[in-house]
Design a protein around this motif. Structure first.
Motif, PDB file in Angstrom:
ATOM      1  N   THR A   1     -82.675  44.412  -9.334  1.00 29.28           N
ATOM      2  CA  THR A   1     -81.572  43.582  -8.861  1.00 29.28           C
ATOM      3  C   THR A   1     -80.346  43.882  -9.723  1.00 29.28           C
ATOM      4  O   THR A   1     -80.426  43.850 -10.946  1.00 29.28           O
ATOM      5  CB  THR A   1     -81.923  42.089  -9.004  1.00 29.28           C
ATOM      6  OG1 THR A   1     -83.187  41.854  -8.386  1.00 29.28           O
ATOM      7  CG2 THR A   1     -80.872  41.215  -8.347  1.00 29.28           C
ATOM      8  N   VAL A   2     -79.206  44.193  -9.080  1.00 30.12           N
ATOM      9  CA  VAL A   2     -77.979  44.408  -9.859  1.00 30.12           C
ATOM     10  C   VAL A   2     -76.944  43.302  -9.657  1.00 30.12           C
ATOM     11  O   VAL A   2     -76.100  43.071 -10.516  1.00 30.12           O
ATOM     12  CB  VAL A   2     -77.337  45.788  -9.609  1.00 30.12           C
ATOM     13  CG1 VAL A   2     -78.222  46.893 -10.179  1.00 30.12           C
ATOM     14  CG2 VAL A   2     -77.053  46.037  -8.140  1.00 30.12           C
ATOM     15  N   ALA A   3     -76.991  42.620  -8.527  1.00 28.59           N
ATOM     16  CA  ALA A   3     -76.080  41.498  -8.321  1.00 28.59           C
ATOM     17  C   ALA A   3     -76.782  40.484  -7.443  1.00 28.59           C
ATOM     18  O   ALA A   3     -77.590  40.835  -6.570  1.00 28.59           O
ATOM     19  CB  ALA A   3     -74.777  41.965  -7.666  1.00 28.59           C
ATOM     20  N   PHE A   4     -76.471  39.210  -7.677  1.00 25.31           N
ATOM     21  CA  PHE A   4     -77.152  38.125  -6.969  1.00 25.31           C
ATOM     22  C   PHE A   4     -76.182  36.964  -6.828  1.00 25.31           C
ATOM     23  O   PHE A   4     -75.479  36.626  -7.770  1.00 25.31           O
ATOM     24  CB  PHE A   4     -78.380  37.680  -7.772  1.00 25.31           C
ATOM     25  CG  PHE A   4     -79.127  36.523  -7.154  1.00 25.31           C
ATOM     26  CD1 PHE A   4     -80.139  36.752  -6.242  1.00 25.31           C
ATOM     27  CD2 PHE A   4     -78.801  35.207  -7.474  1.00 25.31           C
ATOM     28  CE1 PHE A   4     -80.826  35.686  -5.659  1.00 25.31           C
ATOM     29  CE2 PHE A   4     -79.479  34.146  -6.902  1.00 25.31           C
ATOM     30  CZ  PHE A   4     -80.497  34.390  -5.983  1.00 25.31           C
ATOM     31  N   SER A   5     -76.131  36.350  -5.651  1.00 24.66           N
ATOM     32  CA  SER A   5     -75.336  35.129  -5.536  1.00 24.66           C
ATOM     33  C   SER A   5     -76.027  34.139  -4.614  1.00 24.66           C
ATOM     34  O   SER A   5     -76.831  34.513  -3.748  1.00 24.66           O
ATOM     35  CB  SER A   5     -73.926  35.427  -5.061  1.00 24.66           C
ATOM     36  OG  SER A   5     -73.932  35.857  -3.747  1.00 24.66           O
TER      37      SER A   5
ATOM     38  N   LEU B   1     -79.662  44.066   5.092  1.00 26.35           N
ATOM     39  CA  LEU B   1     -78.408  44.283   5.815  1.00 26.35           C
ATOM     40  C   LEU B   1     -78.027  45.756   5.822  1.00 26.35           C
ATOM     41  O   LEU B   1     -77.415  46.251   6.756  1.00 26.35           O
ATOM     42  CB  LEU B   1     -77.284  43.477   5.165  1.00 26.35           C
ATOM     43  CG  LEU B   1     -77.454  41.958   5.264  1.00 26.35           C
ATOM     44  CD1 LEU B   1     -76.426  41.268   4.387  1.00 26.35           C
ATOM     45  CD2 LEU B   1     -77.306  41.497   6.717  1.00 26.35           C
ATOM     46  N   ARG B   2     -78.366  46.443   4.749  1.00 29.89           N
ATOM     47  CA  ARG B   2     -78.152  47.881   4.684  1.00 29.89           C
ATOM     48  C   ARG B   2     -79.082  48.460   3.632  1.00 29.89           C
ATOM     49  O   ARG B   2     -79.146  47.953   2.515  1.00 29.89           O
ATOM     50  CB  ARG B   2     -76.687  48.199   4.308  1.00 29.89           C
ATOM     51  CG  ARG B   2     -76.472  49.695   4.184  1.00 29.89           C
ATOM     52  CD  ARG B   2     -75.055  50.081   3.843  1.00 29.89           C
ATOM     53  NE  ARG B   2     -74.998  51.520   3.672  1.00 29.89           N
ATOM     54  CZ  ARG B   2     -74.010  52.301   4.066  1.00 29.89           C
ATOM     55  NH1 ARG B   2     -72.960  51.759   4.633  1.00 29.89           N
ATOM     56  NH2 ARG B   2     -74.060  53.598   3.884  1.00 29.89           N
TER      57      ARG B   2
ATOM     58  N   LEU C   1     -78.567  51.969  -2.876  1.00 38.05           N
ATOM     59  CA  LEU C   1     -78.488  50.512  -2.907  1.00 38.05           C
ATOM     60  C   LEU C   1     -79.084  49.900  -1.642  1.00 38.05           C
ATOM     61  O   LEU C   1     -78.952  50.451  -0.551  1.00 38.05           O
ATOM     62  CB  LEU C   1     -77.020  50.052  -3.038  1.00 38.05           C
ATOM     63  CG  LEU C   1     -76.276  50.465  -4.306  1.00 38.05           C
ATOM     64  CD1 LEU C   1     -74.810  50.044  -4.217  1.00 38.05           C
ATOM     65  CD2 LEU C   1     -76.917  49.882  -5.556  1.00 38.05           C
TER      66      LEU C   1
ATOM     67  N   PHE D   1     -79.049  46.137   0.374  1.00 35.31           N
ATOM     68  CA  PHE D   1     -78.404  44.830   0.441  1.00 35.31           C
ATOM     69  C   PHE D   1     -79.276  43.881   1.258  1.00 35.31           C
ATOM     70  O   PHE D   1     -79.638  44.187   2.394  1.00 35.31           O
ATOM     71  CB  PHE D   1     -77.031  44.957   1.094  1.00 35.31           C
ATOM     72  CG  PHE D   1     -76.075  45.830   0.340  1.00 35.31           C
ATOM     73  CD1 PHE D   1     -75.266  45.308  -0.657  1.00 35.31           C
ATOM     74  CD2 PHE D   1     -75.985  47.195   0.614  1.00 35.31           C
ATOM     75  CE1 PHE D   1     -74.383  46.118  -1.359  1.00 35.31           C
ATOM     76  CE2 PHE D   1     -75.114  48.018  -0.082  1.00 35.31           C
ATOM     77  CZ  PHE D   1     -74.305  47.482  -1.066  1.00 35.31           C
TER      78      PHE D   1
ATOM     79  N   ARG E   1     -80.044  39.656   2.397  1.00 33.77           N
ATOM     80  CA  ARG E   1     -79.682  38.237   2.351  1.00 33.77           C
ATOM     81  C   ARG E   1     -80.825  37.401   2.894  1.00 33.77           C
ATOM     82  O   ARG E   1     -81.652  37.887   3.668  1.00 33.77           O
ATOM     83  CB  ARG E   1     -78.393  37.952   3.117  1.00 33.77           C
ATOM     84  CG  ARG E   1     -78.531  37.946   4.608  1.00 33.77           C
ATOM     85  CD  ARG E   1     -77.292  37.300   5.237  1.00 33.77           C
ATOM     86  NE  ARG E   1     -77.413  37.303   6.681  1.00 33.77           N
ATOM     87  CZ  ARG E   1     -76.469  36.864   7.510  1.00 33.77           C
ATOM     88  NH1 ARG E   1     -75.322  36.440   7.024  1.00 33.77           N
ATOM     89  NH2 ARG E   1     -76.664  36.883   8.810  1.00 33.77           N
TER      90      ARG E   1
ATOM     91  N   SER F   1     -78.002  36.082  -1.564  1.00 35.55           N
ATOM     92  CA  SER F   1     -77.856  37.496  -1.234  1.00 35.55           C
ATOM     93  C   SER F   1     -77.960  38.287  -2.520  1.00 35.55           C
ATOM     94  O   SER F   1     -77.637  37.788  -3.596  1.00 35.55           O
ATOM     95  CB  SER F   1     -76.533  37.769  -0.525  1.00 35.55           C
ATOM     96  OG  SER F   1     -75.458  37.289  -1.276  1.00 35.55           O
ATOM     97  N   GLY F   2     -78.448  39.502  -2.398  1.00 38.96           N
ATOM     98  CA  GLY F   2     -78.633  40.315  -3.586  1.00 38.96           C
ATOM     99  C   GLY F   2     -78.515  41.791  -3.287  1.00 38.96           C
ATOM    100  O   GLY F   2     -78.691  42.229  -2.145  1.00 38.96           O
ATOM    101  N   THR F   3     -78.182  42.532  -4.320  1.00 42.43           N
ATOM    102  CA  THR F   3     -78.062  43.980  -4.232  1.00 42.43           C
ATOM    103  C   THR F   3     -79.119  44.597  -5.135  1.00 42.43           C
ATOM    104  O   THR F   3     -79.185  44.277  -6.317  1.00 42.43           O
ATOM    105  CB  THR F   3     -76.656  44.418  -4.677  1.00 42.43           C
ATOM    106  OG1 THR F   3     -75.684  43.684  -3.923  1.00 42.43           O
ATOM    107  CG2 THR F   3     -76.450  45.909  -4.455  1.00 42.43           C
TER     108      THR F   3
ATOM    109  N   LYS G   1     -80.775  48.062  -6.694  1.00 44.83           N
ATOM    110  CA  LYS G   1     -80.563  49.485  -6.962  1.00 44.83           C
ATOM    111  C   LYS G   1     -81.918  50.187  -6.982  1.00 44.83           C
ATOM    112  O   LYS G   1     -82.839  49.748  -7.665  1.00 44.83           O
ATOM    113  CB  LYS G   1     -79.866  49.657  -8.318  1.00 44.83           C
ATOM    114  CG  LYS G   1     -79.491  51.089  -8.631  1.00 44.83           C
ATOM    115  CD  LYS G   1     -78.883  51.203 -10.016  1.00 44.83           C
ATOM    116  CE  LYS G   1     -78.856  52.660 -10.443  1.00 44.83           C
ATOM    117  NZ  LYS G   1     -78.444  52.782 -11.852  1.00 44.83           N
TER     118      LYS G   1
END
Lengths: 143, 143, 143, 143
Positions: free
Chosen positions: D86-90, D110-111, D116, D118, D120, D134-136, D138
């Motif tokens: 996980t590199v980003a999470f909100s 989503l992609r 990467l 993506f 949600r 949602s999270g990204t 890597k």
């Protein structure tokens, strides 16, 4: 990364900008950045065209300036043959800039890895905190 | 909430917009919303002025449209004497709209409480997912 | 806000903690906070039980500590008859703490309004930046 | 990606889990995922140890389950020789699960790009929306 141009006159004389940008430069800008003794700084002057119907800067305008600022703050970490894409962005709205105020973003690169750059920053307007933001930039390379 | 106007001609005839908005309507818009049989929908047509130097829509433009869309999606939850402020916003960038494409946002209100409204949505361009976004709106009341 | 307890012995002697917390104190904690001459600081010692299968701290553990830290950082802005709820949270993962390291969060209250408090912070592990985070707390009042 | 194990008895018989996970499995779990006719689904049963002092699930516990769920949701996009970070999470907090409730996450990729992914999703508890996230991720490759 596209080479920035130096602004030659006016309030932001000596600052840099990216001039070949239809949205951020021609439509809502120009927006400016430079490195001073405290690090990278981005700025512009708030005008009526940046406002919402409530008389403060539109949230989208603030976030557009924040997105520009991600790249201004990360500029020294990007080589000439590279470009970057924002892949994730988050923000909190603290206050709204008003017409005539000096809007500034300062921040830092938290990590610059081989493929991702992590940036955070804070936009102030005449010194008042207005937008906290963080973003993740993915590096690319021109072919 | 300021009463939206109905668009009277052109591609978005019959849609609503908020016309007294210097940034989102006069500068980068008009932007449009309506309710159809699948729920609230927001849309505009991508033009050259919305692009970045790479030929895709500027991230700030996408986020500005997302910020507009938070209010389009939440419109039915706002009473006439109320307004709303975005307090937090986050997004992931999936793809970039190109000139001429039809850019659309759909989403839903996840919770509408007494003081906060939580919204999430997805922007597509000619059907391709481009921006995932979520935002928190704080309710206010006109004096 | 529930009154914190003072820790009476061990590495974190003199720090505060919230002891009646099944998840953050009893299961993954104790977690600690205090005010020092640089402002509020939160900390704990990384143990094997906090790790993922890759040998670094689980992202959920880091975010749980960040959520605790929102309240440690905002502690001086909460009155005795008040409590707070996290309503939005975002973060970027920069690096992973390892077993035995000293994990610390520092940050600041960006705005403390009547209903919302905005906080941002950075978690480091033995000094290495590991998690950038920001959160929005909604104030409540005990009946 | 580490091969998940199949759960052989109890409420979650036939679901998958990652057993060699000190934090998410041994400390706060087990957590479970599978694919059903509506797509990927992740779930666990809320217990007292997952709560905060207010009697609802701790925000950190919800986010830890969301972080697990990013990988449950993205599982079919990860090859055997790959792992993800996980590199980003909100996230936004909508409501709090209570002891005994069935906590479930559903979502979508989503992609899924070369580097990467993506994702949600939405966590519900006995059907009530509780956490939007949602999270990204890597991608990495084992050496």
């Amino acid at each position: 990364m596209i080479k920035p141009a130096i602004i030659e006159s006016g309030e932001f004389e000596g600052w840099m900008t990216w001039p070949s940008e239809p949205f951020e430069h021609d439509l809502m800008g120009p927006l400016h950045f430079r490195i001073d003794d405290k690090g990278p700084v981005c700025a512009f002057r708030a005008e009526h065209r940046h406002m919402n119907s409530g008389g403060v800067m539109h949230g989208g305008c603030l976030m557009s300036f924040a997105d520009f600022s991600l790249f201004g703050i990360a500029h020294e970490h990007m080589k000439d043959d590279a470009y970057g894409l924002t892949v994730a962005f988050s923000s909190e709205f603290l206050d709204g800039p008003r017409v005539g105020e000096y809007v500034e973003a300062r921040g830092e690169v938290l990590r610059a890895g081989g493929s991702l750059i992590f940036v955070r920053g804070l936009i102030t307007s005449d010194g008042r905190p207005c937008l906290n933001f963080s973003g993740t930039i993915k590096r690319g390379r021109k072919k």
